[in-house]
Motif scaffolding. Structure first.
Motif, PDB file in Angstrom:
ATOM      1  N   THR A 108       0.860  -1.182   0.000  1.00  0.00           N
ATOM      2  CA  THR A 108       0.000   0.000   0.000  1.00  0.00           C
ATOM      3  C   THR A 108       0.895   1.231   0.000  1.00  0.00           C
ATOM      4  O   THR A 108       1.858   1.304   0.772  1.00  0.00           O
ATOM      5  N   GLU A 109       0.588   2.193  -0.870  1.00  0.00           N
ATOM      6  CA  GLU A 109       1.443   3.369  -1.044  1.00  0.00           C
ATOM      7  C   GLU A 109       0.807   4.610  -0.428  1.00  0.00           C
ATOM      8  O   GLU A 109      -0.412   4.772  -0.437  1.00  0.00           O
ATOM      9  N   TRP A 110       1.674   5.485   0.077  1.00  0.00           N
ATOM     10  CA  TRP A 110       1.260   6.727   0.726  1.00  0.00           C
ATOM     11  C   TRP A 110       2.104   7.882   0.200  1.00  0.00           C
ATOM     12  O   TRP A 110       3.128   7.683  -0.431  1.00  0.00           O
ATOM     13  N   GLY A 111       1.646   9.103   0.496  1.00  0.00           N
ATOM     14  CA  GLY A 111       2.448  10.278   0.166  1.00  0.00           C
ATOM     15  C   GLY A 111       2.335  10.676  -1.285  1.00  0.00           C
ATOM     16  O   GLY A 111       1.304  10.484  -1.938  1.00  0.00           O
ATOM     17  N   ASP A 112       3.437  11.210  -1.820  1.00  0.00           N
ATOM     18  CA  ASP A 112       3.451  11.724  -3.188  1.00  0.00           C
ATOM     19  C   ASP A 112       3.315  10.589  -4.205  1.00  0.00           C
ATOM     20  O   ASP A 112       3.777   9.470  -3.973  1.00  0.00           O
ATOM     21  N   ASP A 113       2.689  10.907  -5.314  1.00  0.00           N
ATOM     22  CA  ASP A 113       2.597   9.973  -6.432  1.00  0.00           C
ATOM     23  C   ASP A 113       3.821  10.194  -7.312  1.00  0.00           C
ATOM     24  O   ASP A 113       4.007  11.280  -7.881  1.00  0.00           O
ATOM     25  N   PRO A 362      -0.794  12.439   7.596  1.00  0.00           N
ATOM     26  CA  PRO A 362      -0.941  13.348   6.447  1.00  0.00           C
ATOM     27  C   PRO A 362       0.156  14.396   6.450  1.00  0.00           C
ATOM     28  O   PRO A 362       0.744  14.700   7.497  1.00  0.00           O
ATOM     29  N   ARG A 363       0.444  14.938   5.293  1.00  0.00           N
ATOM     30  CA  ARG A 363       1.426  16.015   5.205  1.00  0.00           C
ATOM     31  C   ARG A 363       0.842  17.302   5.771  1.00  0.00           C
ATOM     32  O   ARG A 363      -0.371  17.449   5.904  1.00  0.00           O
ATOM     33  N   LYS A 364       1.700  18.218   6.117  1.00  0.00           N
ATOM     34  CA  LYS A 364       1.241  19.486   6.666  1.00  0.00           C
ATOM     35  C   LYS A 364       0.312  20.178   5.680  1.00  0.00           C
ATOM     36  O   LYS A 364       0.618  20.298   4.491  1.00  0.00           O
ATOM     37  N   GLY A 365      -0.821  20.646   6.191  1.00  0.00           N
ATOM     38  CA  GLY A 365      -1.806  21.296   5.348  1.00  0.00           C
ATOM     39  C   GLY A 365      -2.874  20.369   4.815  1.00  0.00           C
ATOM     40  O   GLY A 365      -3.849  20.816   4.219  1.00  0.00           O
TER      41      GLY A 365
END
Length: 407
Positions: A108-113, A362-365
């Motif tokens: 399972t992938e997270w963050g930026d594509d 989650p990333r900031k924002g």
């Protein structure tokens, strides 16, 4: 009263005698059930090992023999030769990916594509926990365009002596020897290797593990070094080493006149020796740093033995990506050291959150983190395996006929 007490005692004794066989039967049934499950696990592990042994025996010699046959093409059109080699290399990595896939080991992938930048040049830095990290990357990068076939790996020199070492050697991966006694020479060898093979073989992504070894082996010495130098205390990663990262940035990056990195065309630049010798004029140099963080459920890393024997229940490995434009990455020693340390401090925070909640933050924002299941096409995997066995049988038949004809 004595008579009644004797009757009660006799009744209790009878109940105990009746219960003992029942408890014994229950325990025996439980043991038989566990023995049956263990037997099935062992049988399945043996069948998987036998299949993968044959897989290697057919696929790896076929890869080598095809490339020997194509040596005239290498002389006439090296670009076409390395294109074909890259395609077959990707098939071999897909073959390895299928071993985990059929055992239920998914990603399972997270963050930026990272797919939108898959055709641009990038340096990939990854935390290192076990031998399964390489298998995980082999799997999760399969659907990222041409990344797998145009990728160069930096790995421990011990890998050279494994069954897959010959393939990596032909592909042009770099085997680095760890230890202070070898460090300076290895960095010189790395630069020479990049100058000779990275651009001439149309490589675009280069993967390294800056920690320089497995977490369990380096954690104690890393923490002692951090304490001595007043650096952050890390549990889930170790402090990275600078050498290989800096060599890659300086060799493959395009340095601007102010000393920073940038893509060709961003302004006046001093093109590196690697770009001058064998690189296409259209190449932009490194454009991204892709920071990959691998997290295993309950902090139990997946090793290569697990991939081969499949004795662990189906497991989802979580992979987090974060991308940095190359212009934001310093190249000078002090600034790069601080930047690289900060990346691994962030990895520590990511993994601490993951082990606590089962998800990356989650990333900031952003309100919440969104995951993406990474999938492989089973039909394609089946086709790859069919190709491996068919090509192996083809070469076996040809060599058998040649032997009979000669002798």
């Amino acid at each position: 009263m004595p008579k009644r007490n004797n009757q009660l005692h006799a009744s209790r004794t009878q109940r105990v005698k009746t219960a003992l066989p029942q408890a014994g039967n229950s325990t025996m049934a439980s043991l038989l059930d566990q023995a049956g499950k263990l037997g099935w696990i062992l049988l399945r592990a043996l069948l998987r090992f036998f299949f993968m042994f044959l897989n290697n025996c057919f696929a790896i010699p076929s890869y080598c023999l095809f490339l020997i046959l194509l040596q005239p093409l290498r002389i006439m059109d090296s670009r076409a030769f390395w294109h074909i080699e890259g395609v077959m290399f990707r098939w071999l990595l897909a073959m390895v990916s299928s071993w985990g896939w059929i055992a239920g080991y998914t990603v399972t992938e997270w963050g930026d594509d990272v797919r939108p930048i898959s055709e641009e040049e990038a340096m990939v830095i990854v935390n290192h926990q076990s031998t399964g990290d390489v298998c995980t990357l082999m799997m999760c990068l399969q659907d990222k365009g041409t990344v797998v076939r145009k990728m160069m790996w930096l790995m421990d020199h011990v890998f050279k002596y494994t069954n897959f070492g010959l393939v990596s050697l032909i592909h042009g991966d770099f085997f680095i020897r760890q230890g202070k006694a070898h460090r300076d020479k290895q960095l010189v060898y790395l630069k020479r290797h990049l100058d000779q093979f990275y651009h001439s073989r149309e490589r675009k992504w280069i993967v390294l593990f800056p920690e320089g070894g497995f977490l369990r082996k380096r954690r104690e010495t890393s923490q002692a070094f951090a304490k001595k130098n007043e650096l952050p205390h890390l549990e889930h990663v170790t402090l990275p080493r600078l050498g290989a990262t800096q060599v890659i940035l300086k060799t493959l990056g395009v340095q601007q006149e102010n000393g920073t990195l940038g893509a060709a065309g961003d302004g006046p630049a001093n093109i590196t020796a690697a770009t001058q010798t064998g690189a296409s004029k259209s190449r932009q140099g490194l454009q991204w740093v892709v920071d990959v963080t691998i997290g295993y459920p309950k902090a139990r890393p997946m090793d290569i033995q697990t991939w081969i024997f499949g004795y662990r229940p189906p497991t989802v490995t979580h992979v987090h990506y974060r991308t940095y434009p190359i212009k934001d990455v310093p190249v000078e020693t002090e600034a790069l050291t601080e930047w690289l340390y900060q990346r691994f401090v962030e990895k520590e925070e990511l993994l601490a959150h993951f082990y606590k909640t089962g998800a990356f933050p989650p990333r900031k924002g952003q309100a919440e983190a969104v995951s993406r299941p990474m999938t492989l096409d089973p039909v394609w995997l089946c086709a790859i395996q069919t190709w491996a066995f068919a090509s192996g049988y083809l070469w076996y038949s040809l060599l058998q006929h040649a032997y009979c004809w000669l002798f």
